[in-house]
Design a protein around this motif. Structure first.
Motif, PDB file in Angstrom:
ATOM      1  N   LEU A   1       0.156 -49.253  -4.414  1.00 46.64           N
ATOM      2  CA  LEU A   1       0.734 -48.558  -5.566  1.00 46.64           C
ATOM      3  C   LEU A   1       0.287 -49.223  -6.861  1.00 46.64           C
ATOM      4  O   LEU A   1       0.930 -49.041  -7.897  1.00 46.64           O
ATOM      5  N   ASP A   2      -0.773 -50.018  -6.795  1.00 48.69           N
ATOM      6  CA  ASP A   2      -1.227 -50.728  -7.967  1.00 48.69           C
ATOM      7  C   ASP A   2      -1.689 -49.742  -9.050  1.00 48.69           C
ATOM      8  O   ASP A   2      -2.347 -48.742  -8.772  1.00 48.69           O
ATOM      9  N   HIS A   3      -1.268 -50.029 -10.263  1.00 49.33           N
ATOM     10  CA  HIS A   3      -1.624 -49.245 -11.456  1.00 49.33           C
ATOM     11  C   HIS A   3      -1.103 -47.809 -11.388  1.00 49.33           C
ATOM     12  O   HIS A   3      -1.590 -46.939 -12.111  1.00 49.33           O
ATOM     13  N   ALA A   4      -0.117 -47.582 -10.541  1.00 51.06           N
ATOM     14  CA  ALA A   4       0.520 -46.267 -10.496  1.00 51.06           C
ATOM     15  C   ALA A   4       1.528 -46.152 -11.640  1.00 51.06           C
ATOM     16  O   ALA A   4       2.034 -47.149 -12.146  1.00 51.06           O
ATOM     17  N   THR A   5       1.824 -44.918 -12.025  1.00 48.10           N
ATOM     18  CA  THR A   5       2.821 -44.653 -13.057  1.00 48.10           C
ATOM     19  C   THR A   5       3.870 -43.714 -12.471  1.00 48.10           C
ATOM     20  O   THR A   5       3.548 -42.623 -12.012  1.00 48.10           O
ATOM     21  N   ILE A   6       5.117 -44.162 -12.520  1.00 50.92           N
ATOM     22  CA  ILE A   6       6.227 -43.393 -11.972  1.00 50.92           C
ATOM     23  C   ILE A   6       7.203 -43.107 -13.109  1.00 50.92           C
ATOM     24  O   ILE A   6       7.738 -44.037 -13.720  1.00 50.92           O
ATOM     25  N   GLY A   7       7.411 -41.817 -13.390  1.00 51.05           N
ATOM     26  CA  GLY A   7       8.204 -41.438 -14.550  1.00 51.05           C
ATOM     27  C   GLY A   7       9.693 -41.583 -14.374  1.00 51.05           C
ATOM     28  O   GLY A   7      10.445 -41.477 -15.347  1.00 51.05           O
ATOM     29  N   ASP A   8      10.152 -41.825 -13.161  1.00 51.09           N
ATOM     30  CA  ASP A   8      11.580 -41.999 -12.917  1.00 51.09           C
ATOM     31  C   ASP A   8      11.771 -43.260 -12.080  1.00 51.09           C
ATOM     32  O   ASP A   8      11.243 -44.293 -12.432  1.00 51.09           O
ATOM     33  N   ASP A   9      12.478 -43.182 -10.961  1.00 55.78           N
ATOM     34  CA  ASP A   9      12.772 -44.356 -10.152  1.00 55.78           C
ATOM     35  C   ASP A   9      11.791 -44.510  -8.997  1.00 55.78           C
ATOM     36  O   ASP A   9      11.225 -43.524  -8.501  1.00 55.78           O
ATOM     37  N   LEU A  10      11.637 -45.756  -8.576  1.00 55.15           N
ATOM     38  CA  LEU A  10      10.952 -46.065  -7.321  1.00 55.15           C
ATOM     39  C   LEU A  10      12.049 -46.412  -6.327  1.00 55.15           C
ATOM     40  O   LEU A  10      12.696 -47.460  -6.435  1.00 55.15           O
ATOM     41  N   TRP A  11      12.282 -45.542  -5.372  1.00 58.25           N
ATOM     42  CA  TRP A  11      13.453 -45.636  -4.513  1.00 58.25           C
ATOM     43  C   TRP A  11      13.023 -46.030  -3.101  1.00 58.25           C
ATOM     44  O   TRP A  11      12.378 -45.257  -2.413  1.00 58.25           O
ATOM     45  N   GLY A  12      13.389 -47.274  -2.687  1.00 62.00           N
ATOM     46  CA  GLY A  12      12.948 -47.740  -1.380  1.00 62.00           C
ATOM     47  C   GLY A  12      13.951 -48.581  -0.623  1.00 62.00           C
ATOM     48  O   GLY A  12      13.557 -49.576   0.000  1.00 62.00           O
ATOM     49  N   PRO A  13      15.265 -48.233  -0.624  1.00 60.70           N
ATOM     50  CA  PRO A  13      16.198 -48.991   0.223  1.00 60.70           C
ATOM     51  C   PRO A  13      15.804 -48.906   1.689  1.00 60.70           C
ATOM     52  O   PRO A  13      15.416 -47.846   2.169  1.00 60.70           O
ATOM     53  N   HIS A  14      15.869 -50.044   2.384  1.00 59.76           N
ATOM     54  CA  HIS A  14      15.550 -50.118   3.810  1.00 59.76           C
ATOM     55  C   HIS A  14      14.083 -49.788   4.101  1.00 59.76           C
ATOM     56  O   HIS A  14      13.735 -49.506   5.252  1.00 59.76           O
ATOM     57  N   LEU A  15      13.242 -49.822   3.094  1.00 51.29           N
ATOM     58  CA  LEU A  15      11.806 -49.664   3.319  1.00 51.29           C
ATOM     59  C   LEU A  15      11.286 -50.855   4.123  1.00 51.29           C
ATOM     60  O   LEU A  15      11.684 -51.997   3.883  1.00 51.29           O
ATOM     61  N   THR A  16      10.389 -50.589   5.067  1.00 52.55           N
ATOM     62  CA  THR A  16       9.770 -51.654   5.855  1.00 52.55           C
ATOM     63  C   THR A  16       8.257 -51.545   5.727  1.00 52.55           C
ATOM     64  O   THR A  16       7.689 -50.478   5.954  1.00 52.55           O
ATOM     65  N   VAL A  17       7.624 -52.661   5.342  1.00 55.63           N
ATOM     66  CA  VAL A  17       6.169 -52.685   5.184  1.00 55.63           C
ATOM     67  C   VAL A  17       5.617 -53.854   5.992  1.00 55.63           C
ATOM     68  O   VAL A  17       5.970 -55.010   5.742  1.00 55.63           O
ATOM     69  N   PHE A  18       4.788 -53.549   6.955  1.00 54.65           N
ATOM     70  CA  PHE A  18       4.076 -54.577   7.716  1.00 54.65           C
ATOM     71  C   PHE A  18       2.673 -54.685   7.130  1.00 54.65           C
ATOM     72  O   PHE A  18       1.849 -53.794   7.311  1.00 54.65           O
ATOM     73  N   GLY A  19       2.417 -55.796   6.428  1.00 56.12           N
ATOM     74  CA  GLY A  19       1.158 -55.948   5.715  1.00 56.12           C
ATOM     75  C   GLY A  19       1.430 -56.086   4.232  1.00 56.12           C
ATOM     76  O   GLY A  19       2.575 -56.182   3.792  1.00 56.12           O
ATOM     77  N   LYS A  20       0.385 -56.069   3.440  1.00 56.02           N
ATOM     78  CA  LYS A  20       0.536 -56.274   1.994  1.00 56.02           C
ATOM     79  C   LYS A  20       0.952 -54.988   1.294  1.00 56.02           C
ATOM     80  O   LYS A  20       0.388 -53.924   1.519  1.00 56.02           O
ATOM     81  N   ALA A  21       1.956 -55.119   0.426  1.00 56.96           N
ATOM     82  CA  ALA A  21       2.369 -54.026  -0.457  1.00 56.96           C
ATOM     83  C   ALA A  21       1.944 -54.404  -1.872  1.00 56.96           C
ATOM     84  O   ALA A  21       2.343 -55.453  -2.381  1.00 56.96           O
ATOM     85  N   ARG A  22       1.157 -53.546  -2.508  1.00 56.74           N
ATOM     86  CA  ARG A  22       0.631 -53.850  -3.839  1.00 56.74           C
ATOM     87  C   ARG A  22       1.244 -52.922  -4.885  1.00 56.74           C
ATOM     88  O   ARG A  22       1.116 -51.702  -4.808  1.00 56.74           O
ATOM     89  N   LEU A  23       1.930 -53.550  -5.847  1.00 58.13           N
ATOM     90  CA  LEU A  23       2.487 -52.825  -6.984  1.00 58.13           C
ATOM     91  C   LEU A  23       1.986 -53.430  -8.293  1.00 58.13           C
ATOM     92  O   LEU A  23       2.562 -53.198  -9.353  1.00 58.13           O
ATOM     93  N   ASP A  24       0.934 -54.240  -8.238  1.00 53.17           N
ATOM     94  CA  ASP A  24       0.482 -54.923  -9.435  1.00 53.17           C
ATOM     95  C   ASP A  24      -0.029 -53.923 -10.467  1.00 53.17           C
ATOM     96  O   ASP A  24      -0.768 -52.994 -10.160  1.00 53.17           O
ATOM     97  N   GLY A  25       0.418 -54.128 -11.698  1.00 47.52           N
ATOM     98  CA  GLY A  25       0.017 -53.253 -12.791  1.00 47.52           C
ATOM     99  C   GLY A  25       0.717 -51.910 -12.799  1.00 47.52           C
ATOM    100  O   GLY A  25       0.419 -51.064 -13.645  1.00 47.52           O
TER     101      GLY A  25
END
Length: 483
Positions: free
Chosen positions: A168-192
């Motif tokens: 999700l790097d360099h993504a633009t989200i105009g409202d909320d990023l909603w992830g309760p109980h989200l599970t990620v095996f591996g790298k999650a990228r939100l940089d920028g």
């Protein structure tokens, strides 16, 4: 594509599309829908007068590759609880709204995706990479209870694949990023990435041991980042993140033994909460971070904490200074004066000047360990006698002790008068006070002079008096005129 080429389930979808009607194939004997049929339907977008077209398909098995790269999809798309045989390719596509909730996909290629409304990946199961880098989502992104990637099997292949579980790097989200109980095996990228609203990651799990599990470097959040009870196995990277509200890691568990568990250097947040979090396993990097409130108990700090440049206005919970003094000692860079100054300032803001003096005394003692031998010896002398000036009553005690010593010695061994016919009657206590206190003059010191060892004692009392008296006055003045 001609209508007579469609299977029965495909015909139902084609006929329902112009009216935006739902087609539920859950449990149906025939539930296969070819991806090329959906592609043709979405790109041609047949309509009916007075109706709002839309794709609402539930429980289908989508065969083949759904390739909508650079496509303009003018209607809302819902593919609920569907099984995708191959990875959908949505690179550069534009949607009104996209809902893939409860679906199972091998992967998702949707970099630079545009969604005018909401993108839903709720309850999705996606073992391969989810590529949303550079996406522009006008509404919210929902990933609650989704499972991305696969659990580690220890192989190099898994590590290569896990290096891009969520992008999700360099993504633009105009409202909320909603992830309760989200599970990620591996790298999650939100940089920028930029999130206008809240980032909600309560009870989420990020699993990438011995590597970066969640990379949110320079993440910009509009309000808060909630991650209560979050579990991170690997490094959590918040370097340079901007969170004007609350960064809440209460009850969280951060574990990256042998590495950095949390990197928040240069991070700016209104409040940083780690209330009742598990003890951090791994190093903590808070260099140059800025918080209005830092809420973390001493038992949560790991053995290595980088604090140079860490700035905070208030520290919670409010504890005695002795319970907070272990933090500056955990910096691997050694003696960091700034850490002591910040701790001192936090106690002064709440009016606890005694605790502030305790911290300053600890600072001097820590600084003493960096000095050469002569400096350490002089430091020990200052510490024992006057507590580096932060224990003024100790100076008063030494003054009283030296006064009694002088009165006793000179009371038993009177010094000789300089002029016997003009000297006042000798008073051992007044004579000792004359020697000890620089601004006191009872006329005794000028009238009598000791000899031999008693003269050396007078020199000692004079020197000690200057040091102790000025230290006592400075300490009292510091207490009265506290900043």
């Amino acid at each position: 594509m001609e209508i007579n080429e469609l299977t029965e389930p495909e015909r139902r979808v084609w006929e329902a599309f112009p009216r935006g009607a739902a087609v539920d194939l859950t449990g149906a004997p025939e539930r296969e829908i070819r991806a090329r049929v959906l592609r043709s339907l979405l790109l041609t977008a047949p309509t009916e007068d007075g109706e709002i077209a839309g794709l609402r398909l539930l429980g289908a098995r989508v065969t083949g590759e759904l390739d909508l790269q650079y496509g303009l999809i003018p209607c809302a798309v819902t593919l609920w609880d569907c099984d995708f045989e191959r990875t959908p390719r949505l690179y550069g596509a534009e949607f009104r709204q996209l809902n893939l909730s409860k679906s199972r996909l091998p992967a998702l290629w949707a970099a630079t995706l545009r969604v005018d409304g909401v993108l839903r990946l709720t309850d999705c199961r996606i073992p391969g990479p989810v590529a949303l880098a550079g996406a522009r989502i006008a509404g919210a992104l929902f990933m609650d209870r989704a499972v991305l990637g696969t659990e580690s099997d220890g192989s190099q292949e898994w590590r290569d694949r896990a290096g891009r579980a969520l992008q999700l790097d360099h993504a633009t989200i105009g409202d909320d990023l909603w992830g309760p109980h989200l599970t990620v095996f591996g790298k999650a990228r939100l940089d920028g990435a930029t999130v206008t609203g809240v980032v909600q990651l309560d009870s989420a799990r990020f699993h990438h041991p011995s590597d970066t599990a969640l990379d949110a470097e320079t993440l910009a959040v509009g309000t808060d980042l909630h991650a209560m009870r979050m579990r991170v196995e690997g490094r959590l990277n918040l370097r340079g993140a901007t969170i004007p509200g609350q960064l809440n890691l209460a009850f969280a568990r951060l574990a990256n033994p042998g590495g950095v568990a949390l990197r928040a250097s240069g991070c700016t947040a209104g409040e940083f909460w780690m209330r009742e979090a598990a003890p951090v396993e791994g190093a903590l990097n808070l260099r140059r971070a800025r918080f209005d409130l830092l809420h973390i108990a001493p038992e949560v700090w790991p053995g290595e904490v980088r604090t140079d440049g860490l700035t905070y206005t208030a520290l919670a919970p409010v504890l005695p200074a002795a319970d907070r003094l272990a933090l500056p000692l955990r910096d691997p860079d050694g003696y960091v004066p700034y850490a002591y100054e910040q701790l001192t300032a936090s106690y002064r803001r709440i009016g606890d000047d005694a605790a502030a003096r305790t911290v300053q005394l600890a600072k001097q003692r820590r600084h003493r360990t960096t000095l050469p031998l002569y400096g350490r010896l002089w430091g020990h002398l200052q510490d024992v006698t006057v507590g580096y000036g932060f224990r003024p009553m100790r100076a008063a005690g030494w003054l009283l002790g030296l006064l009694l010593l002088g009165a006793l010695v000179y009371g038993l061994h009177h010094p000789r008068p300089l002029k016997a016919d003009e000297a006042p009657a000798f008073n051992a206590l007044a004579y000792s006070l004359d020697l000890l206190l620089p601004i006191v003059d009872f006329g005794q010191e000028r009238a009598y002079t000791p000899a031999g060892a008693y003269q050396w004692l007078s020199y000692l009392l004079i020197a000690a008096g200057w040091i102790l008296a000025t230290t006592f006055v400075a300490g009292v003045n510091r207490a009265v005129n506290r900043p």
